[in-house]
Design an enzyme around this catalytic site. Structure first.
Site, PDB file in Angstrom:
ATOM      1  N   SER A 233       0.816  -1.206   0.000  1.00 24.31           N
ATOM      2  CA  SER A 233       0.000   0.000   0.000  1.00 24.31           C
ATOM      3  C   SER A 233       0.853   1.260   0.000  1.00 24.31           C
ATOM      4  CB  SER A 233      -0.923   0.009   1.222  1.00 24.31           C
ATOM      5  OG  SER A 233      -0.171   0.256   2.401  1.00 24.31           O
ATOM      6  N   GLU A 254       6.934  -0.310  -4.945  1.00 26.06           N
ATOM      7  CA  GLU A 254       5.837  -0.591  -5.881  1.00 26.06           C
ATOM      8  C   GLU A 254       4.539  -0.499  -5.089  1.00 26.06           C
ATOM      9  OE1 GLU A 254       6.274  -1.263  -9.091  1.00 26.06           O
ATOM     10  OE2 GLU A 254       8.451  -1.482  -9.126  1.00 26.06           O
ATOM     11  N   CYS A 288      -2.790  -4.254  -8.015  1.00 29.42           N
ATOM     12  CA  CYS A 288      -2.511  -2.815  -8.037  1.00 29.42           C
ATOM     13  C   CYS A 288      -2.741  -2.198  -9.405  1.00 29.42           C
ATOM     14  CB  CYS A 288      -1.080  -2.551  -7.577  1.00 29.42           C
ATOM     15  SG  CYS A 288       0.176  -3.448  -8.529  1.00 29.42           S
TER      16      CYS A 288
END
Length: 487
Positions: A233, A254, A288
């Protein structure tokens, strides 16, 4: 050791499989059935130190091997993965609620990444550079950093751990993995077992199952850790980035996404629908790169939504062990509750549910929100589950403005018959990756992967991963005596 939860719920440190010395216990549950898969005693600070010490010591042995030998061992790892694929599939299904389709997709990504990493030992190229000083030779060597710390998430734990682990190892490093507590096996201990079974030096790759309340910042701040690779996150990534900066460590982050899939007025609607469904509902939307926002030109909105709703409504929701299930459970009930709160908030703000899903524990059926505006929470926040926001636009400029009206910038897609029209729009989208006439979910082993804005810092894959996990060392050789100015 077999590939079962009973054997893999343990610390994997220095070639030893043992209980941790922490005071807490980490429980692992099947997100669909709620079954307790296993309990591990947590790692203590001393356990973590032992893992880093092992990675540091064994790395020197590993990097001293002939590069061709290291290449061959990495290729053997890919062969072993194929041998163990059926067992690993079952672990993915039970530990994170992935469907069989998703498990196969994830394992395929890992295979490709291992084969790319196998080229790294032969790509540690140096340079000989000229000098303005007479008689001097400048040599620049590419060197492993030493030890890499990998923190992986729960959604694609096997791949998103291995993406950093195997490339770091390929570049000559040792590794310590901290998997997410909900996927401690497929994101951590199972990976160590694969490396050990393939014949890698024991202790080169380690996995620590820990609770941050006992460890604090030590995983990042430990002096033997030279690079942190984190996938997760944005909120947690910010904290890790701050810590890495404080201790002058390199960090690859990332993070989250809020990707837009744009359907222009000349798009192939049936094809765009297929891409949009895949981009949102693969692995329950827990990716994501998933398309959180579908932007549709107003002239084709009705046709698109009719086809989109029909396809989404047909997706089977349920037991991930059944071959035809497309949408399995979210990782836990907390994630399901968070998603439903965002959906309810969107409806309160004026969004119209074309399809309204329901939650049953961690199992959530699909939701399609229409009449969404860019200022709504449902359009601004990452929807980490089977829900999507649909927005409309009149012009390409308006589509661009809506797409860029996000704190995130990870992935995206544009559907159009005019490739150059799409390419020009893509250049102006504030995102690290954009795909024309495709889905938003793409990750290839030799293409730079990463985001802009709040979606992360740095790039991985191919040369980018090689750069991330190595450093450059300048060694100069003065072949003739140099005239110094004052001696």
């Amino acid at each position: 050791m077999s590939y079962t939860f009973n054997d893999l719920h343990t610390q994997a440190i220095g070639g030893n499989w043992r209980d941790g010395n922490g005071t807490l216990y980490i429980q692992n549950h099947n997100p669909y059935s709620g079954e307790l898969l296993g309990t591990a005693s947590s790692a203590s600070p001393n356990d973590l130190h032992a893992a880093y010490e092992s990675a540091d010591q064994v790395q020197k042995e590993w990097n001293g091997l002939n590069p061709y030998k290291r290449r061959d061992m990495l290729l053997e790892l890919a062969v072993l993965l194929e041998k163990r694929e059926a067992e690993i599939t079952e672990l993915i299904i039970d530990e994170l609620g992935g469907t069989r389709l998703k498990a196969g997709f994830e394992i395929g990504l890992v295979k490709d990444m291992i084969k790319e990493a196998a080229t790294y030992p032969l790509r540690m190229n140096g340079q000989i550079l000229p000098s303005p000083v007479d008689g001097k030779e400048n040599r620049v060597y590419r060197m492993p950093v030493g030890v890499v710390g990998v923190i992986s998430p729960f959604n694609f734990p096997f791949f998103l751990s291995m993406k950093s682990v195997v490339t770091a190892v390929g570049a000559g490093n040792g590794v310590v993995i901290k998997p997410h507590e909900d996927t401690s096996v497929t994101g951590g201990t199972m990976i160590v077992q694969l490396f050990e079974e393939a014949g890698f030096p024991k202790g080169l790759v380690n996995a620590v199952l820990l609770d941050l309340s006992e460890i604090g910042d030590l995983f990042v701040s430990h002096p033997l850790n030279k690079v942190i690779s984190f996938t997760g996150s944005t909120a947690v990534g910010k904290k890790i980035g701050e810590l890495a900066g404080r201790y002058l460590k390199k960090a690859s982050l990332e993070l989250g996404g809020n990707s837009a899939l744009i359907v222009l007025d000349d798009a192939d609607i049936d094809y765009a629908v297929s891409a949009a469904v895949f981009s949102r509902f693969t692995h329950q939307g827990q990716i994501c790169m998933s398309a959180n926002r579908i932007l549709v030109h107003e002239s084709i909105k009705e046709t698109f939504l009719e086809k989109y709703k029909e396809t989404v409504a047909s997706l089977k929701v349920g037991d991930p062990r059944e071959d035809d299930t497309i949408i399995g459970p979210l990782i836990n009930k907390k994630q399901a509750d968070t998603l439903m709160n965002i959906i309810d908030n969107g409806i309160e703000e004026g969004a119209v549910p074309l399809l309204k899903g329901e939650a049953n524990g961690s199992l959530v059926s699909p939701t399609i929100l229409t009449e969404v505006t860019p200022d709504m929470k449902a359009a601004r926040e990452e929807l980490f589950g089977p829900a999507v926001s649909v927005l409309t636009f009149r012009t390409d400029e308006e589509a661009l403005d809506i797409a860029n009206a996000s704190d995130y910038g990870l992935s995206g897609a544009i559907h159009t018959e005019d490739i150059e029209r799409g390419a020009e729009l893509a250049k102006r989208m504030e995102t690290g990756m954009i795909h024309i006439n495709d889905g938003t979910i793409n990750d290839e082993p030799i293409v730079a992967f990463g985001g802009e804005k709040m979606s992360g810092i740095g790039r991985l894959n191919g040369d980018e991963s090689l750069d991330a996990f190595t450093t450059k060392k300048w060694i100069s050789v003065q072949h003739t005596k140099r005239a110094f100015p004052y001696s």
